[in-house]
Design an enzyme around this catalytic site. Sequence first.
Site, short mmCIF file in Angstrom:
data_model
loop_
_atom_site.label_atom_id
_atom_site.label_comp_id
_atom_site.label_asym_id
_atom_site.label_seq_id
_atom_site.Cartn_x
_atom_site.Cartn_y
_atom_site.Cartn_z
N HIS A 260 -7.09 0.78 1.98
CA HIS A 260 -6.58 1.39 3.23
C HIS A 260 -7.80 1.66 4.12
CE1 HIS A 260 -3.98 3.51 5.86
NE2 HIS A 260 -3.69 4.59 5.15
N HIS A 299 -2.77 -7.68 5.70
CA HIS A 299 -2.11 -6.44 6.08
C HIS A 299 -0.67 -6.50 5.61
CE1 HIS A 299 -0.71 -3.08 8.50
NE2 HIS A 299 -1.98 -2.74 8.57
N ASP A 355 -10.13 -3.21 10.22
CA ASP A 355 -11.38 -2.83 9.56
C ASP A 355 -12.42 -3.94 9.53
OD1 ASP A 355 -10.79 -0.21 8.89
OD2 ASP A 355 -9.52 -0.85 7.23
N1 ACO Z 1 -8.36 -11.45 0.30
C1 ACO Z 1 -7.84 -12.42 -0.53
N2 ACO Z 1 -6.55 -12.51 -0.86
C2 ACO Z 1 -5.72 -11.59 -0.35
C3 ACO Z 1 -6.15 -10.56 0.50
C4 ACO Z 1 -7.53 -10.51 0.83
N3 ACO Z 1 -8.01 -9.56 1.64
N4 ACO Z 1 -5.10 -9.79 0.85
C5 ACO Z 1 -4.03 -10.31 0.24
N5 ACO Z 1 -4.40 -11.40 -0.48
C6 ACO Z 1 -3.51 -12.28 -1.25
C7 ACO Z 1 -3.00 -11.58 -2.50
O1 ACO Z 1 -3.86 -11.82 -3.59
C8 ACO Z 1 -1.66 -12.23 -2.65
O2 ACO Z 1 -1.84 -13.53 -3.18
P1 ACO Z 1 -0.78 -14.15 -4.21
O3 ACO Z 1 0.49 -14.29 -3.44
O4 ACO Z 1 -1.37 -15.45 -4.62
O5 ACO Z 1 -0.67 -13.17 -5.34
C9 ACO Z 1 -1.17 -12.40 -1.23
O6 ACO Z 1 -2.36 -12.52 -0.44
C10 ACO Z 1 -0.30 -11.26 -0.73
O7 ACO Z 1 -1.06 -10.06 -0.84
P2 ACO Z 1 -0.48 -8.66 -1.29
O8 ACO Z 1 -1.52 -7.94 -2.06
O9 ACO Z 1 0.87 -8.84 -1.96
O10 ACO Z 1 -0.22 -7.96 0.10
P3 ACO Z 1 0.01 -6.41 0.35
O11 ACO Z 1 0.86 -6.30 1.56
O12 ACO Z 1 0.48 -5.72 -0.89
O13 ACO Z 1 -1.47 -5.87 0.64
C11 ACO Z 1 -3.45 -5.27 1.75
C12 ACO Z 1 -1.98 -5.64 1.91
C13 ACO Z 1 -3.58 -4.09 0.77
C14 ACO Z 1 -3.99 -4.82 3.09
C15 ACO Z 1 -4.23 -6.50 1.21
O14 ACO Z 1 -4.13 -7.56 2.14
C16 ACO Z 1 -5.69 -6.18 0.92
O15 ACO Z 1 -6.00 -5.69 -0.17
N6 ACO Z 1 -6.62 -6.45 1.91
C17 ACO Z 1 -8.03 -6.14 1.72
C18 ACO Z 1 -8.27 -4.65 1.95
C19 ACO Z 1 -8.17 -4.28 3.41
O16 ACO Z 1 -8.75 -4.90 4.29
N7 ACO Z 1 -7.43 -3.18 3.66
C20 ACO Z 1 -7.29 -2.63 5.00
C21 ACO Z 1 -5.88 -2.79 5.49
S1 ACO Z 1 -5.73 -2.18 7.13
C22 ACO Z 1 -5.70 -0.52 6.92
O17 ACO Z 1 -5.23 0.04 5.98
C23 ACO Z 1 -6.28 0.24 7.94
#
Ligand code: ACO
Length: 420
Positions: A260, A299, A355
């Site tokens: 987050h 996201h 971010d």
């Molecule tokens: N890098 C690589 N792969 C990713 C990323 C990433 N940043 N984000 C998601 N994926 C992949 C997952 O591994 C998943 O792959 P799969 O289908 O093969 O299993 C797919 O994309 C879907 O991702 P989920 O984790 O199911 O998406 P969710 O909506 O649960 O998560 C989140 C969203 C937490 C933001 C995620 O994208 C993440 O961890 N990003 C990196 C951390 C980040 O930048 N957070 C800030 C968010 S903005 C904020 O809160 C202000």
Amino acid sequence: MPDLLRFTDERSGASFEATIASDSIHATALRQAGLVSYDPAFLNTASVKSSITFIDGDLGILRYRGYPIEQLAEQSTYLEVAYLLIHGELPTATELAAWEHEVTFHTFLHENVKRLMEGFRYDAHPMGMFVSVAAALSTFYPESRDVDDPDVRMAQVVRLIAKTPTIAAWSYRHSRGLPYVYPDNELGFAANFLSMMFRIAEPKFEADPALVRALEVLFILHADHEQNCSANVMRSIGSSKADPYVALAGAAAALYGPLHGGANEEVLRMLEAIGDVRNVPEFVDGVKAGHGLLMGFGHRVYKNYDPRARIIKDAADRVFEVTGRNPLLDIALELEKIALEDEYFVSRKLYPNVDFYSGLIYQALGLPTSLFPVMFAIPRTAGWLAQWLEGVQDPEQKITRPRQLYLGHGERRFVPIDAR
Ligand code: ACO
């Protein structure tokens, strides 16, 4: 055409109806069939009715109270946006002047807070200090427990919006062993924050106006984002009628996590670890092979470019004109370029989020990496409080209490310890 959803339980053949309103059905309609809805992480569950922030994740739209984020970032100030979020309408000139005056005159912290902060180790993470001090403020304002009184509520809203920059700046000064700088009531919100951060012996600290404006824009962009993880915590704690200080401490704790608001800190550490543009392809291959995430990408709601990331990218250019170009920018740009063309990221609709670029600006402003999540918490205070106010006044809300699917043991006989 009636606004009804009909569904049949094929096990019994029984049919049921649920009324459709605002493209939703009430989850309790499933009770007639003896069912609950199971939705870990709330992927498809609306927990509130809200009039604060609108997001269309597919189109990349973000609006506060109906106003597009682009227009607010271009033409507004953070305190004007905070007023909008809290009160629902843009202030008139008179209302804004009164609001600015009120917030400005509540920026001081009780002297005991200073002593509380001195108790932290020199290397305490500023977010741990922020969370603790926000919660501690509850003990300084015991009347805040009267959350049903509108005047009491608004007094805490002003205090929290005003005091979070002071807590943030003092946590930084503490880590450097520098004396705490008191707020300067002649400065605007962002300028005062920079003064509390960086003033040493000069009678007045005057930051470059371009940097003050960039910080103001970052504050506007981070002010609210509807029912995200931390807003949900704020509302959930608020639903038990706990005071807003402890609720906000809980929300800030949720924000701290690297998935987050802690992501901005992780992005910087990631860019530093990559170290050179030439290492970007290898790093991206590692992410695709499951070795970690590309921080600052992806996201839950945006399946398109995060509109805040676009604005931040422009703000970064203006900041770098003053501070000089951050060498990590080249690595970030290369990462973005490769990721936006790569099948792995394209098929998962992973785009830069808020971010991805914000940390580069914070770093250019001279802020240490560990302070980045706190920089997010300062402006998000307005959003959390708007969400809290809406929640505690919503007649449909009760104490938050999800159901569970119990998959554990049935009844078992207790086994005395010497018989295990
Ligand atoms: N890098 C690589 N792969 C990713 C990323 C990433 N940043 N984000 C998601 N994926 C992949 C997952 O591994 C998943 O792959 P799969 O289908 O093969 O299993 C797919 O994309 C879907 O991702 P989920 O984790 O199911 O998406 P969710 O909506 O649960 O998560 C989140 C969203 C937490 C933001 C995620 O994208 C993440 O961890 N990003 C990196 C951390 C980040 O930048 N957070 C800030 C968010 S903005 C904020 O809160 C202000």
